[in-house]
Design a protein around this motif. Structure first.
Motif, mmCIF file in Angstrom:
data_model
loop_
_atom_site.group_PDB
_atom_site.id
_atom_site.type_symbol
_atom_site.label_atom_id
_atom_site.label_comp_id
_atom_site.label_asym_id
_atom_site.label_seq_id
_atom_site.Cartn_x
_atom_site.Cartn_y
_atom_site.Cartn_z
ATOM 1 N N GLN A 97 0.829 -1.205 0.000
ATOM 2 C CA GLN A 97 0.000 0.000 0.000
ATOM 3 C C GLN A 97 0.868 1.262 0.000
ATOM 4 O OE1 GLN A 97 -3.907 0.493 0.500
ATOM 5 N NE2 GLN A 97 -3.239 -0.933 -1.039
ATOM 6 N N ALA A 98 2.000 1.192 0.695
ATOM 7 C CA ALA A 98 2.883 2.364 0.751
ATOM 8 C C ALA A 98 3.521 2.646 -0.613
ATOM 9 C CB ALA A 98 3.959 2.168 1.817
ATOM 10 N N ALA A 99 3.494 1.671 -1.515
ATOM 11 C CA ALA A 99 3.972 1.924 -2.880
ATOM 12 C C ALA A 99 2.992 2.811 -3.644
ATOM 13 C CB ALA A 99 4.158 0.604 -3.630
ATOM 14 N N TYR A 100 1.722 2.717 -3.282
ATOM 15 C CA TYR A 100 0.697 3.484 -3.989
ATOM 16 C C TYR A 100 0.309 4.756 -3.229
ATOM 17 C CZ TYR A 100 0.382 -0.938 -6.480
ATOM 18 O OH TYR A 100 0.701 -2.061 -7.209
ATOM 19 N N ARG A 130 7.061 7.853 -9.228
ATOM 20 C CA ARG A 130 8.378 7.694 -8.558
ATOM 21 C C ARG A 130 8.246 6.907 -7.258
ATOM 22 N NH1 ARG A 130 10.054 12.847 -7.128
ATOM 23 N NH2 ARG A 130 8.348 13.834 -8.236
ATOM 24 N N THR A 131 7.162 7.165 -6.528
ATOM 25 C CA THR A 131 6.953 6.433 -5.261
ATOM 26 C C THR A 131 6.858 4.934 -5.532
ATOM 27 O OG1 THR A 131 5.774 8.332 -4.365
ATOM 28 C CG2 THR A 131 5.431 6.238 -3.245
ATOM 29 N N GLN A 132 6.114 4.582 -6.580
ATOM 30 C CA GLN A 132 5.966 3.150 -6.911
ATOM 31 C C GLN A 132 7.295 2.552 -7.352
ATOM 32 O OE1 GLN A 132 2.539 2.540 -9.557
ATOM 33 N NE2 GLN A 132 1.477 4.080 -8.348
ATOM 34 N N GLU A 133 7.993 3.255 -8.213
ATOM 35 C CA GLU A 133 9.285 2.714 -8.691
ATOM 36 C C GLU A 133 10.223 2.436 -7.522
ATOM 37 O OE1 GLU A 133 9.512 4.933 -13.012
ATOM 38 O OE2 GLU A 133 10.954 5.488 -11.458
ATOM 39 N N GLU A 134 10.296 3.406 -6.600
ATOM 40 C CA GLU A 134 11.215 3.240 -5.452
ATOM 41 C C GLU A 134 10.768 2.086 -4.558
ATOM 42 O OE1 GLU A 134 11.406 7.144 -3.622
ATOM 43 O OE2 GLU A 134 12.151 7.986 -5.511
ATOM 44 N N ALA A 135 9.460 1.985 -4.323
ATOM 45 C CA ALA A 135 8.966 0.930 -3.416
ATOM 46 C C ALA A 135 9.176 -0.452 -4.027
ATOM 47 C CB ALA A 135 7.490 1.164 -3.108
ATOM 48 N N PHE A 136 8.893 -0.591 -5.315
ATOM 49 C CA PHE A 136 9.056 -1.911 -5.935
ATOM 50 C C PHE A 136 10.535 -2.275 -6.025
ATOM 51 C CE2 PHE A 136 4.824 -0.817 -8.114
ATOM 52 C CZ PHE A 136 4.101 -1.364 -7.058
ATOM 53 N N ALA A 137 11.385 -1.277 -6.280
ATOM 54 C CA ALA A 137 12.832 -1.549 -6.317
ATOM 55 C C ALA A 137 13.326 -2.000 -4.939
ATOM 56 C CB ALA A 137 13.590 -0.307 -6.771
ATOM 57 N N ALA A 138 12.660 -1.512 -3.889
ATOM 58 C CA ALA A 138 13.064 -1.886 -2.518
ATOM 59 C C ALA A 138 12.420 -3.204 -2.079
ATOM 60 C CB ALA A 138 12.694 -0.772 -1.554
ATOM 61 N N GLY A 139 11.606 -3.823 -2.957
ATOM 62 C CA GLY A 139 11.077 -5.152 -2.641
ATOM 63 C C GLY A 139 9.602 -5.227 -2.331
ATOM 64 N N TRP A 153 0.133 -4.858 -6.113
ATOM 65 C CA TRP A 153 -1.235 -5.191 -5.672
ATOM 66 C C TRP A 153 -1.560 -6.637 -6.066
ATOM 67 C CZ3 TRP A 153 -5.316 -3.174 -2.968
ATOM 68 C CH2 TRP A 153 -6.612 -3.561 -3.295
ATOM 69 N N ASP A 154 -1.343 -6.996 -7.346
ATOM 70 C CA ASP A 154 -1.719 -8.341 -7.814
ATOM 71 C C ASP A 154 -0.896 -9.430 -7.128
ATOM 72 O OD1 ASP A 154 -3.661 -7.323 -9.441
ATOM 73 O OD2 ASP A 154 -2.373 -7.213 -11.207
ATOM 74 N N ARG A 155 0.398 -9.170 -6.955
ATOM 75 C CA ARG A 155 1.234 -10.201 -6.311
ATOM 76 C C ARG A 155 0.823 -10.411 -4.865
ATOM 77 N NH1 ARG A 155 7.338 -9.465 -6.123
ATOM 78 N NH2 ARG A 155 7.261 -11.126 -4.603
ATOM 79 N N TRP A 156 0.467 -9.312 -4.185
ATOM 80 C CA TRP A 156 0.052 -9.462 -2.783
ATOM 81 C C TRP A 156 -1.173 -10.354 -2.695
ATOM 82 C CZ3 TRP A 156 -4.228 -8.597 0.274
ATOM 83 C CH2 TRP A 156 -4.025 -8.830 1.639
ATOM 84 N N TRP A 157 -2.159 -10.108 -3.564
ATOM 85 C CA TRP A 157 -3.382 -10.924 -3.510
ATOM 86 C C TRP A 157 -3.050 -12.378 -3.790
ATOM 87 C CZ3 TRP A 157 -7.897 -9.608 -1.443
ATOM 88 C CH2 TRP A 157 -8.123 -8.237 -1.216
ATOM 89 N N GLY A 158 -2.096 -12.616 -4.698
ATOM 90 C CA GLY A 158 -1.682 -13.998 -5.007
ATOM 91 C C GLY A 158 -1.102 -14.688 -3.781
ATOM 92 N N SER A 159 -0.443 -13.933 -2.905
ATOM 93 C CA SER A 159 0.216 -14.557 -1.759
ATOM 94 C C SER A 159 -0.776 -15.028 -0.690
ATOM 95 C CB SER A 159 1.272 -13.608 -1.154
ATOM 96 O OG SER A 159 0.646 -12.465 -0.641
ATOM 97 N N LEU A 160 -2.058 -14.709 -0.846
ATOM 98 C CA LEU A 160 -3.058 -15.172 0.132
ATOM 99 C C LEU A 160 -3.587 -16.561 -0.175
ATOM 100 C CD1 LEU A 160 -5.443 -12.097 0.576
ATOM 101 C CD2 LEU A 160 -3.551 -12.790 2.018
ATOM 102 N N SER A 161 -3.266 -17.065 -1.374
ATOM 103 C CA SER A 161 -3.980 -18.243 -1.880
ATOM 104 C C SER A 161 -3.803 -19.487 -1.008
ATOM 105 C CB SER A 161 -3.550 -18.527 -3.311
ATOM 106 O OG SER A 161 -2.164 -18.808 -3.298
#
Ligand SMILES: C[S@@+](CC[C@H](N)C(=O)[O-])C[C@H]1O[C@@H](n2cnc3c(N)ncnc32)[C@H](O)[C@@H]1O
Length: 249
Positions: A14-17, A169-178, A182-190
């Protein structure tokens, strides 16, 4: 993965967005602290998701109990697990904010109501109705705090571009930091037991709900005044990300 791990990942995602999401939470918690004082009080968390903001409030204000409402069975299950350590300081309610939620909550006299990154899912007419309902469940002097993106419209094209660039820029920095997307997070609940059935139920509940138009902050403030709040304004802003406050007279 434990509920706490999943919510930690939710927070990073969420902090990426939402740039400076923790600052947004800190301002909301600070205002609530002023309103609640030292007395025991109950605060509503509208569209609580997995319980991020509820946990911040419960940690920061020990005399507060939270009633956390959401309509997504997947997130309600995660919130129930995540917030379980708070015991009877939390009540989780399965209800649709566009219809009948007050009857399901069946409590009034809240010292505060909070919501983050959620009410943009509602149509403007539903928002106006919701704001009126919130005035009715707050006690006099109670505050409603809403943190969300209120997108700039055609009246402010320059700042709309600057805000979009800041989001990128916020998204780029957050994703670069790991951070997960949104879609990957939902996948991790399966792998959570019963997940598929909850997803099917969510799809049934939200079927046919079209994407809503974004609304600018002046619409929100006018709607809050129209709903009967006595004092209305903003307590925090970063580009098109705001926290609005509204006090019941
Ligand atoms: C992006 S999440 C934000 C969750 C949480 N407030 C946070 O900031 O982490 C949006 C939330 O709005 C909830 N929501 C959307 N429409 C709703 C409705 N009609 N009634 C109740 N909750 C709703 C979703 O289920 C989801 O939990």
């Amino acid at each position: 993965m434990t509920a706490a791990d999943l919510v930690r990942r939710w927070d990073d995602q969420q902090a990426a967005y939402i740039a400076e999401r923790e600052q947004r939470f800190a301002v909301m918690t600070d205002v609530l602290r002023h309103v609640v004082g030292d007395e025991s009080a109950t605060v509503l968390d509208l569209a609580c998701g997995p319980g991020s903001l509820a946990a911040r409030v419960l940690d920061a204000i020990p005399n507060v109990r939270i009633v956390a409402v959401d309509y997504d069975p997947v997130l309600l299950e995660l919130a129930t697990d995540y917030l379980a350590p708070y015991g009877d300081r939390v009540r989780i309610v399965d209800a649709d904010l566009t219809s009948g939620w007050r009857e399901v909550v069946a409590e009034e006299g809240f010292a505060g109501a909070v919501s983050t990154t959620a009410l943009h899912w509602l149509w403007p007419a539903d928002l106006v109705r919701l704001f009126g309902e919130v005035t009715e469940v707050l006690r006099p002097g109670g505050v409603f705090l809403d943190g969300d993106h209120f997108r700039f419209d055609g009246r402010a094209p320059r700042i709309a571009r600057w805000a979009a660039d800041h989001d990128r820029r916020t998204q780029e920095e957050a994703f670069a930091a790991g951070a997960q997307t949104w879609d990957r997070w939902w996948g991790s609940l399966s792998e959570r037991p019963g997940h598929a059935a909850r997803v099917a139920e969510r799809e049934r509940r939200f079927a046919g709900r079209d994407a809503t138009p974004s609304t600018a902050v002046d619409f929100r403030l006018a709607a809050l005044s129209q709903a009967g709040f006595a004092e209305v304004g903003t307590v925090w802003q970063l580009y098109d990300d705001y926290v609005t406050y509204a006090v019941r007279g």
